[in-house]
Motif scaffolding. Structure first.
Motif, PDB file in Angstrom:
ATOM      1  N   GLU A   1      -4.889  -4.068   8.947  1.00 19.52           N
ATOM      2  CA  GLU A   1      -3.599  -4.734   9.130  1.00 19.52           C
ATOM      3  C   GLU A   1      -2.843  -4.845   7.805  1.00 19.52           C
ATOM      4  O   GLU A   1      -3.360  -5.332   6.811  1.00 19.52           O
ATOM      5  N   GLY A   2      -1.629  -4.342   7.786  1.00 24.58           N
ATOM      6  CA  GLY A   2      -0.797  -4.413   6.588  1.00 24.58           C
ATOM      7  C   GLY A   2      -1.033  -3.310   5.586  1.00 24.58           C
ATOM      8  O   GLY A   2      -0.338  -3.249   4.560  1.00 24.58           O
ATOM      9  N   LEU A   3      -1.989  -2.429   5.840  1.00 28.71           N
ATOM     10  CA  LEU A   3      -2.241  -1.343   4.906  1.00 28.71           C
ATOM     11  C   LEU A   3      -1.254  -0.199   5.128  1.00 28.71           C
ATOM     12  O   LEU A   3      -0.610  -0.095   6.174  1.00 28.71           O
ATOM     13  N   ASN A   4      -1.137   0.678   4.143  1.00 30.30           N
ATOM     14  CA  ASN A   4      -0.209   1.798   4.211  1.00 30.30           C
ATOM     15  C   ASN A   4      -0.679   2.811   5.250  1.00 30.30           C
ATOM     16  O   ASN A   4      -1.879   3.074   5.392  1.00 30.30           O
ATOM     17  N   SER A   5       0.277   3.396   5.944  1.00 23.62           N
ATOM     18  CA  SER A   5      -0.007   4.464   6.892  1.00 23.62           C
ATOM     19  C   SER A   5       1.083   5.513   6.729  1.00 23.62           C
ATOM     20  O   SER A   5       2.269   5.207   6.870  1.00 23.62           O
TER      21      SER A   5
ATOM     22  N   ALA B   1      -4.136   1.513  -1.112  1.00 23.16           N
ATOM     23  CA  ALA B   1      -4.356   1.131   0.280  1.00 23.16           C
ATOM     24  C   ALA B   1      -3.198   0.322   0.855  1.00 23.16           C
ATOM     25  O   ALA B   1      -2.843   0.485   2.026  1.00 23.16           O
ATOM     26  N   GLY B   2      -2.626  -0.567   0.050  1.00 25.71           N
ATOM     27  CA  GLY B   2      -1.562  -1.444   0.522  1.00 25.71           C
ATOM     28  C   GLY B   2      -0.264  -1.255  -0.235  1.00 25.71           C
ATOM     29  O   GLY B   2      -0.171  -0.404  -1.129  1.00 25.71           O
ATOM     30  N   PRO B   3       0.755  -2.043   0.085  1.00 25.43           N
ATOM     31  CA  PRO B   3       2.040  -1.949  -0.615  1.00 25.43           C
ATOM     32  C   PRO B   3       1.945  -2.302  -2.093  1.00 25.43           C
ATOM     33  O   PRO B   3       2.818  -1.943  -2.882  1.00 25.43           O
ATOM     34  N   CYS B   4       0.903  -3.030  -2.469  1.00 27.00           N
ATOM     35  CA  CYS B   4       0.721  -3.454  -3.858  1.00 27.00           C
ATOM     36  C   CYS B   4      -0.777  -3.624  -4.103  1.00 27.00           C
ATOM     37  O   CYS B   4      -1.551  -3.854  -3.170  1.00 27.00           O
ATOM     38  N   VAL B   5      -1.184  -3.498  -5.348  1.00 25.82           N
ATOM     39  CA  VAL B   5      -2.589  -3.716  -5.703  1.00 25.82           C
ATOM     40  C   VAL B   5      -3.038  -5.102  -5.232  1.00 25.82           C
ATOM     41  O   VAL B   5      -2.257  -6.051  -5.234  1.00 25.82           O
ATOM     42  N   PHE B   6      -4.296  -5.201  -4.806  1.00 22.27           N
ATOM     43  CA  PHE B   6      -4.809  -6.498  -4.387  1.00 22.27           C
ATOM     44  C   PHE B   6      -6.283  -6.626  -4.734  1.00 22.27           C
ATOM     45  O   PHE B   6      -6.980  -5.624  -4.895  1.00 22.27           O
ATOM     46  N   ARG B   7      -6.731  -7.872  -4.852  1.00 19.78           N
ATOM     47  CA  ARG B   7      -8.141  -8.137  -5.095  1.00 19.78           C
ATOM     48  C   ARG B   7      -8.875  -8.272  -3.772  1.00 19.78           C
ATOM     49  O   ARG B   7      -8.320  -8.757  -2.790  1.00 19.78           O
TER      50      ARG B   7
ATOM     51  N   SER C   1      -3.933   7.334   7.595  1.00 24.76           N
ATOM     52  CA  SER C   1      -3.567   6.180   8.404  1.00 24.76           C
ATOM     53  C   SER C   1      -4.092   4.905   7.763  1.00 24.76           C
ATOM     54  O   SER C   1      -4.945   4.941   6.864  1.00 24.76           O
ATOM     55  N   ALA C   2      -3.607   3.764   8.248  1.00 24.31           N
ATOM     56  CA  ALA C   2      -4.096   2.479   7.748  1.00 24.31           C
ATOM     57  C   ALA C   2      -5.589   2.326   8.023  1.00 24.31           C
ATOM     58  O   ALA C   2      -6.341   1.811   7.188  1.00 24.31           O
ATOM     59  N   GLU C   3      -6.032   2.776   9.189  1.00 26.20           N
ATOM     60  CA  GLU C   3      -7.449   2.679   9.548  1.00 26.20           C
ATOM     61  C   GLU C   3      -8.308   3.544   8.626  1.00 26.20           C
ATOM     62  O   GLU C   3      -9.400   3.134   8.215  1.00 26.20           O
ATOM     63  N   TYR C   4      -7.820   4.723   8.308  1.00 27.83           N
ATOM     64  CA  TYR C   4      -8.557   5.617   7.403  1.00 27.83           C
ATOM     65  C   TYR C   4      -8.656   4.992   6.012  1.00 27.83           C
ATOM     66  O   TYR C   4      -9.717   5.027   5.371  1.00 27.83           O
TER      67      TYR C   4
END
Length: 264
Positions: A235-239, A204-210, A244-247
């Motif tokens: 906000e800040g997610l990959n698109s 989802a993002g540039p790096c794994v997150f909790r 898309s980030a929203e998806y």
């Protein structure tokens, strides 16, 4: 591909020495990312230190309440190992869903986490299970290991030797995969056990997150209903062309509920 010196050490000590002596050396594990990158001339290391001949970096064992997996153990070996399937079936399932048979039989756990592709599965597995990365210098908690897009806490001369996973009481991994590459558009690992309640998101993002909101919600009851109202900001997610980030933000919630249901 540019010219380079190839080293195939028989021990970790020899690998460290070869890496230290190189002007611009790179470690090669399974080579699934490095070789294509070099073929496209996007990387031109002076030396390649190939870890393939170091037997001590391969294998899986149960030790001190942990499942310890050598850095050069392939995805296929993790997926098919009887101990992993019995103790942490979620990890075996994660490994079995990586790429295709060719990738699973060449790619390694150490190479995957050192590369830290934002869509890779293992980062979610490590963070979501509270694993510890063992290197030639130290032991690094997974929460501190992955630091950014294709970035980790590894030093230039540091080599991963193994990953230790505490055995959870329950865990599951749910992934919405790219149909071509099998990379995670979104993947969610959930677990409950010695490392506490953990939810980790990859893809989802540039790096794994909790996902702390989901962890807090699960504290009130480990069920899909408990996380039904957990929302994720785009906000800040990959698109990109895949989603898309929203998806992706919506997918995190969907995969979260699936993972919790599978674990419970």
């Amino acid at each position: 591909m540019y010219d380079f010196n190839h080293h195939r050490p028989a021990s970790v000590d020899d690998a460290v020495s070869a890496l230290g002596a190189a002007s611009d050396g790179k470690i090669m594990a399974g080579g699934q990312t490095l070789i294509p990158t070099m073929k496209q001339r996007l990387a031109s290391p002076s030396d390649i230190v190939d870890l393939g001949a170091i037997a001590g970096l391969k294998g899986i064992k149960e030790e001190g309440g942990n499942i310890v997996i050598g850095a050069m153990t392939t995805h296929a070996a993790v997926a098919g190992n009887a101990t992993v399937k019995a103790k942490i079936p979620a990890l075996a399932a994660l490994a079995d869903g990586i790429g295709d048979p060719q990738v699973r039989n060449r790619g390694t756990i150490g190479g995957s986490i050192a590369n830290n592709d934002p869509a890779a599965d293992y980062p979610a597995g490590l963070v979501g299970l509270g694993a510890t990365v063992h290197t030639t210098k130290r032991q690094i908690p997974a929460d501190e290991f992955f630091t950014g897009l294709f970035e980790t806490a590894l030093a230039e001369d540091e080599i991963i030797t193994a990953v230790a996973f505490p055995v959870p009481e329950k865990a599951a991994y749910a992934k919405f995969a790219n149909p071509a590459s099998r990379y995670a558009i979104v993947g969610v690992m959930v677990s409950s056990g010695p490392a506490g309640l953990r939810v980790a998101v990859t893809g989802a993002g540039p790096c794994v997150f909790r996902l702390s909101d989901a962890e807090a919600a699960l504290g009130g009851g480990f069920s899909p209903d408990a996380v039904a109202n957990v929302s994720v900001s785009s906000e800040g997610l990959n698109s990109d062309l895949h989603a898309s980030a929203e998806y992706r933000a919506n997918l995190v919630g969907v995969m979260l509920k699936r993972a919790v249901a599978a674990a419970g």
